[in-house]
Structures are given as structure tokens and as C-alpha cells.
Design an enzyme around this catalytic site. Structure first.
Site, PDB file in Angstrom:
ATOM      1  N   GLU A 228       0.616  -1.239   0.207  1.00  0.00           N
ATOM      2  CA  GLU A 228      -0.040   0.099   0.075  1.00  0.00           C
ATOM      3  C   GLU A 228       0.233   1.196   0.052  1.00  0.00           C
ATOM      4  O   GLU A 228       0.743   2.160  -0.327  1.00  0.00           O
ATOM      5  CB  GLU A 228      -1.427   0.200   0.864  1.00  0.00           C
ATOM      6  CG  GLU A 228      -0.069   0.080   2.322  1.00  0.00           C
ATOM      7  CD  GLU A 228      -0.486  -1.412   3.442  1.00  0.00           C
ATOM      8  OE1 GLU A 228      -0.500  -1.763   4.509  1.00  0.00           O
ATOM      9  OE2 GLU A 228      -0.339  -2.492   2.158  1.00  0.00           O
ATOM     10  N   ASN A 229       2.379   1.241   0.434  1.00  0.00           N
ATOM     11  CA  ASN A 229       3.010   2.905  -0.097  1.00  0.00           C
ATOM     12  C   ASN A 229       3.465   2.741  -1.731  1.00  0.00           C
ATOM     13  O   ASN A 229       3.826   3.428  -1.030  1.00  0.00           O
ATOM     14  CB  ASN A 229       4.078   2.352   0.681  1.00  0.00           C
ATOM     15  CG  ASN A 229       5.235   1.439   0.630  1.00  0.00           C
ATOM     16  OD1 ASN A 229       4.748  -0.050   0.572  1.00  0.00           O
ATOM     17  ND2 ASN A 229       6.439   1.253   0.631  1.00  0.00           N
TER      18      ASN A 229
END
Length: 212
Positions: free
Chosen positions: A47-48
Site C-alpha cells: 500500500e505504500n
């Protein structure tokens, strides 16, 4: 004996399927990247802002600019791509991720999970867990069966602030595998770790699960 954390990750990797897009949570789940079966095409999403994560680097080969959501150094693959957080969460919220493997502080017998904070302790941020349990097609919780005091983390009801409700489909702990698939309301013991017996699991589990 109970599974080690690496063995738990290897067992979780058996739930992967060819062509899957998978998100690995912070903690034990990150180890799953090292156990993807040879020849299987699985794309790891973070998710980064990365799609196509490779395994952890060997000592001396780390690149400080390449990290996963847990701030651990990782490697790239020929298919790796990078993008902003908005695009990353659009993948998650849009239902494009097939499987999420999450760490947990607590899981309840109805599939609730608590894994983002302990009241009174500093939290750097809630991360993407709440989006993952709501937007991913299938969620597996991977955690030690008991805490450091020997108390069950597999409970009737979570005592910590919830990350999501009724969202965990499978639990894998150091003692075994528990499945709640195919419309079942309760978790069922599916597999024991080597030399772990049912009585040990019962003594360390508060949740009402099916042992048949």
C-alpha cells in the site's frame, strides 16, 4: 512442536494461487514473500506504492529506497512498478486484490480482527489494514496463538479497537489452521502443526470453534 514464524509463513504461502494479486501485512506476513512456490505467478502489492515486490535482499544488497509498508528493505522484479498512494488504495478499495495476509493482535470467532492499535501506546498510523479488510476478496490472519502472557488471542470477542468486522476467512497460528469458508459462521480446525494435539489447541483458544 508448534510452527515457527517462518514455518507459519510457509504454510500461509500454500494458500496462494497462480495469477493472484496479494497484499502482505506488517510482521509475520512479510515472510510469505520468501515462500512463494517455484513457477507460481503471484504479484505482491504494497500500500505504500509498489506492485511486484520481490523477496527480502541478501545482507549487503539492501537498497534503502526500496521498502515495503513495514519499512523493511525489499527487492524488485522485472515486472515491478511504482505509483502514488492514491493509486495503491484505489487497487485495494476497488476490489482488485485477491488475497490479503494480515498480522493480528486479536481475532474473534465471528471473523472480527483487531490489529492496528493498543490503547495507551503510541501509534504511528493505522496504515492500510482497514481498507484491506474491507476491499480485498479474501483475508487471512497470521499470528501467534497466544500472547506473551500465554493468553489466547483467538477470542469470543475482540477487546482491542476493531480493524474490521466479520472479515477474516482463515486463521493460521503457530498451532494450526482454522477455516471459516463456504458460508460457515464458525471457524473449523483444518490442520494441526506437527505434534500439536487438539487438547492443547482447546486449552489455548477462547473462541468457540469446531474441532470435528
Amino acid at each position: 512442536m508448534a510452527w515457527t514464524r517462518d514455518e507459519m509463513a510457509a504454510r500461509a504461502a500454500q494458500e496462494l494461487e497462480d495469477g493472484f494479486y496479494v497484499n502482505l501485512g506488517i510482521g509475520i506476513p512479510t515472510l510469505v514473500a520468501n515462500h512463494i512456490p517455484d513457477g507460481m505467478d503471484v504479484t505482491l502489492q504494497s500500500e505504500n506504492g509498489m506492485l511486484g515486490m520481490g523477496p527480502f535482499p541478501y545482507a549487503g544488497e539492501e537498497d534503502a529506497d526500496l521498502i515495503n509498508a513495514g519499512k523493511q528493505t525489499i527487492t524488485t522484479l522485472p515486472k515491478s512498478s511504482f505509483f502514488d498512494s492514491a493509486t495503491s488504495f484505489a487497487m485495494i478499495r476497488g476490489g482488485h486484490i485477491d488475497l490479503s495476509i494480515l498480522g493480528a493482535m486479536e481475532v474473534a470467532e465471528n471473523g472480527d480482527i483487531a490489529n492496528w492499535m493498543i490503547p495507551g501506546k503510541m501509534v504511528k498510523g493505522m496504515g492500510g489494514a482497514m481498507d484491506l479488510v474491507a476491499g480485498v476478496k479474501r483475508c487471512i490472519a497470521l499470528f501467534d496463538h497466544t500472547n506473551k502472557r500465554g493468553e489466547s488471542k483467538f477470542l469470543k470477542e475482540c477487546t482491542l479497537p476493531l480493524t474490521g468486522k466479520n472479515c477474516i476467512h482463515m486463521v493460521i497460528t503457530d498451532l494450526g489452521v482454522f477455516d471459516r469458508g463456504h458460508g460457515q459462521k464458525r471457524f473449523r480446525l483444518r490442520e494441526l502443526a506437527p505434534d500439536v494435539i487438539v487438547d492443547e489447541v482447546k486449552s489455548k483458544t477462547e473462541a468457540d470453534i469446531v474441532f470435528e
